[in-house]
Design an enzyme around this catalytic site. Structure first.
Site, PDB file in Angstrom:
ATOM      1  N   ILE A 192       5.451   6.843  -1.925  1.00 25.02           N
ATOM      2  CA  ILE A 192       6.106   5.678  -2.515  1.00 25.02           C
ATOM      3  C   ILE A 192       6.754   6.092  -3.849  1.00 25.02           C
ATOM      4  CG2 ILE A 192       4.003   4.895  -3.716  1.00 25.02           C
ATOM      5  CD1 ILE A 192       5.996   2.381  -1.783  1.00 25.02           C
ATOM      6  N   ARG A 252       8.684   9.679  -5.063  1.00 20.80           N
ATOM      7  CA  ARG A 252      10.017  10.273  -4.928  1.00 20.80           C
ATOM      8  C   ARG A 252      10.024  11.227  -3.733  1.00 20.80           C
ATOM      9  NH1 ARG A 252      12.083   6.845  -7.152  1.00 20.80           N
ATOM     10  NH2 ARG A 252      13.349   6.803  -9.032  1.00 20.80           N
ATOM     11  N   GLU A 260      18.233  10.540   0.160  1.00 21.64           N
ATOM     12  CA  GLU A 260      18.508   9.136   0.517  1.00 21.64           C
ATOM     13  C   GLU A 260      19.992   8.822   0.391  1.00 21.64           C
ATOM     14  OE1 GLU A 260      15.962   6.734  -1.929  1.00 21.64           O
ATOM     15  OE2 GLU A 260      14.205   7.868  -1.316  1.00 21.64           O
ATOM     16  N   HIS A 313      13.427   2.676   1.160  1.00 30.01           N
ATOM     17  CA  HIS A 313      13.206   2.623  -0.297  1.00 30.01           C
ATOM     18  C   HIS A 313      13.213   1.170  -0.808  1.00 30.01           C
ATOM     19  CE1 HIS A 313      13.593   5.109  -4.237  1.00 30.01           C
ATOM     20  NE2 HIS A 313      12.844   4.032  -4.413  1.00 30.01           N
TER      21      HIS A 313
HETATM   22  O1  A2R Z   1       0.196  14.408 -15.243  1.00 29.23           O
HETATM   23  P1  A2R Z   1      -0.001  13.243 -16.181  1.00 29.23           P
HETATM   24  O2  A2R Z   1      -1.371  13.257 -16.803  1.00 29.23           O
HETATM   25  O3  A2R Z   1       1.147  13.083 -17.135  1.00 29.23           O
HETATM   26  O4  A2R Z   1       0.000  11.939 -15.204  1.00 29.23           O
HETATM   27  C1  A2R Z   1       1.199  11.405 -14.666  1.00 29.23           C
HETATM   28  C2  A2R Z   1       1.479  11.943 -13.277  1.00 29.23           C
HETATM   29  N1  A2R Z   1       2.268  13.188 -13.267  1.00 29.23           N
HETATM   30  C3  A2R Z   1       1.838  14.337 -12.703  1.00 29.23           C
HETATM   31  N2  A2R Z   1       0.713  14.640 -12.064  1.00 29.23           N
HETATM   32  C4  A2R Z   1       0.577  15.899 -11.610  1.00 29.23           C
HETATM   33  N3  A2R Z   1       1.515  16.871 -11.759  1.00 29.23           N
HETATM   34  C5  A2R Z   1       2.680  16.599 -12.391  1.00 29.23           C
HETATM   35  N4  A2R Z   1       3.596  17.554 -12.544  1.00 29.23           N
HETATM   36  C6  A2R Z   1       2.888  15.275 -12.902  1.00 29.23           C
HETATM   37  N5  A2R Z   1       3.893  14.657 -13.568  1.00 29.23           N
HETATM   38  C7  A2R Z   1       3.501  13.386 -13.769  1.00 29.23           C
HETATM   39  O5  A2R Z   1       2.263  10.913 -12.642  1.00 29.23           O
HETATM   40  C8  A2R Z   1       0.977   9.926 -14.385  1.00 29.23           C
HETATM   41  O6  A2R Z   1      -0.342   9.700 -13.958  1.00 29.23           O
HETATM   42  C9  A2R Z   1       1.920   9.638 -13.224  1.00 29.23           C
HETATM   43  C10 A2R Z   1       3.206   8.935 -13.636  1.00 29.23           C
HETATM   44  O7  A2R Z   1       2.872   7.685 -14.124  1.00 29.23           O
HETATM   45  P2  A2R Z   1       3.870   6.754 -14.962  1.00 29.23           P
HETATM   46  O8  A2R Z   1       4.670   7.600 -15.884  1.00 29.23           O
HETATM   47  O9  A2R Z   1       3.071   5.629 -15.520  1.00 29.23           O
HETATM   48  O10 A2R Z   1       4.915   6.249 -13.901  1.00 29.23           O
HETATM   49  P3  A2R Z   1       4.842   4.960 -12.955  1.00 29.23           P
HETATM   50  O11 A2R Z   1       5.386   3.779 -13.664  1.00 29.23           O
HETATM   51  O12 A2R Z   1       3.498   4.860 -12.352  1.00 29.23           O
HETATM   52  O13 A2R Z   1       5.904   5.422 -11.853  1.00 29.23           O
HETATM   53  C11 A2R Z   1       5.668   6.599 -11.075  1.00 29.23           C
HETATM   54  C12 A2R Z   1       6.862   6.966 -10.226  1.00 29.23           C
HETATM   55  C13 A2R Z   1       8.233   6.870 -10.914  1.00 29.23           C
HETATM   56  O14 A2R Z   1       8.520   7.979 -11.720  1.00 29.23           O
HETATM   57  C14 A2R Z   1       9.178   6.786  -9.739  1.00 29.23           C
HETATM   58  O15 A2R Z   1       9.461   8.077  -9.266  1.00 29.23           O
HETATM   59  C15 A2R Z   1       8.362   6.038  -8.713  1.00 29.23           C
HETATM   60  O16 A2R Z   1       6.990   6.073  -9.150  1.00 29.23           O
HETATM   61  O17 A2R Z   1       8.809   4.714  -8.652  1.00 29.23           O
END
Ligand code: A2R
Length: 309
Positions: free
Chosen positions: A230, A232, A261, A279
């Site tokens: 859900i 990317r 997409e 999506h």
């Molecule tokens: O890794 P952390 O501790 O920064 O946690 C973030 C995690 N994350 C990753 N985990 C593992 N490896 C990575 N390289 C990595 N990069 C990021 O993804 C955090 O737990 C999560 C992102 O959460 P939020 O920034 O709060 O984004 P939200 O609003 O939950 O949306 C997530 C994604 C969006 O970027 C769109 O691509 C899609 O859902 O709609």
């Protein structure tokens, strides 16, 4: 005072488009249309409203010398060249929070559709098959599953709360362990995949997450494995997923996002053990309007007193 001139690309809700028009002089740029076609407006454009998945590359940013802010419609801002923005000190905003619960609802729907074969069962009824024979008992159930959530941010956490209410055990993978949740943390995605049978992907599209759900991770998930994406499309190695679904490396998948997409590979369309959505994670009028309003507020906030929300 003269209205600030902004550029609009990609799809945004009609309501947001109308609100933008109240505050700004809006120049439209269609996908693939060169910035040069905007004439001397390129010199005056100070804001940018970016909808859908429009590509905002260094060339486009470079063509707008007065640009101060790019307001993205959506939480994921992959597709915007952040390095080019940082070099120029251009602010980039997104629309988190207002879509969190909607996307989590969709994630749970997709999970149940996949595990309990709900869309296949409906197709069965509509085809008149029920008159002849009951739909099969589904091999999978939520009742003995553990869900590993890859990405426990805003949306991941909202999904975890829903799963808790369903009495489904949760684990998670992020780079940093959270101190505010009771779930088991894995710094390594493959290690989590080996310990769970259901992988819920809620990761952003970044160079580090690109294709991180690969053959190795799918093998670790195993023959009862179910993948839900859900987040990317770029996070999953799509050819590896197709192969794993074909050869029984995993059981099934539910996908709301894809690598290219709106193109969905013919191989995926042909597979019976995958549920495919176009999506629609945040796709309700209510939530898209809230995202549109936040995008507009980010722009108006910036031009009022340099404080995007
Ligand atoms: O890794 P952390 O501790 O920064 O946690 C973030 C995690 N994350 C990753 N985990 C593992 N490896 C990575 N390289 C990595 N990069 C990021 O993804 C955090 O737990 C999560 C992102 O959460 P939020 O920034 O709060 O984004 P939200 O609003 O939950 O949306 C997530 C994604 C969006 O970027 C769109 O691509 C899609 O859902 O709609």
């Amino acid at each position: 005072m003269a209205k600030v001139e902004i550029l609009q690309t990609g799809v945004i809700p009609q309501k947001a488009r109308a609100t933008l028009g109240e505050h700004f002089v809006v120049h439209e740029l269609a996908e693939g249309q060169p910035a040069a076609s905007l004439g001397d407006a390129v010199q005056r454009i100070r804001g940018f409203s970016r909808g859908g998945h429009a590509n905002v590359d260094a060339a486009l940013i470079g063509a707008l010398p007065a640009l101060e802010i790019i307001a993205n419609f959506g939480v994921g801002y992959d597709g915007i060249d952040l390095k080019a923005c940082a070099e120029r000190g251009i602010i980039v905003t997104n629309t988190p929070d207002v879509l969190t619960e909607e996307v989590a609802d969709t994630a749970l729907g997709l999970l149940l559709m996949t595990v309990r074969e709900l869309s296949a069962a409906e197709r069965y009824l509509r085809a008149g098959e029920w008159e002849k024979k009951n739909y099969r008992l589904t091999p999978a159930t939520m009742r003995n599953r553990t869900v590993g959530i890859a990405g426990l941010g805003r949306i991941g956490l909202a999904i975890a709360r829903r799963l808790e209410a369903m009495h489904v055990p949760v684990a998670y993978h992020t780079r940093t362990k959270r101190s505010d949740v009771p779930y088991r943390h894995y710094g390594d995605l493959r290690a989590m995949a080996a310990d769970v049978d259901t992988l819920m992907i809620v990761l952003p599209g970044t160079p580090t997450t690109h294709n991180s759900v690969n053959r190795d991770v799918l093998e670790a998930l195993g023959p009862q494995g179910i993948v839900i994406n859900i987040g990317r499309g770029s996070v999953v190695d799509e050819p590896a997923l197709v192969q794993a679904l074909k050869d029984g490396t995993i059981l099934a998948a539910g996908l709301d996002v894809f690598a290219h997409e709106p193109h969905v590979p013919a191989d995926l369309l042909a597979l019976p053990n995958v549920v495919l959505l176009p999506h629609v994670g945040s796709g309700s009028v209510y939530t898209r309007d809230a995202m549109g309003q936040l995008m507009v507020d980010n722009l108006t906030g910036w031009f009022k007193d340099r404080t995007p929300l």
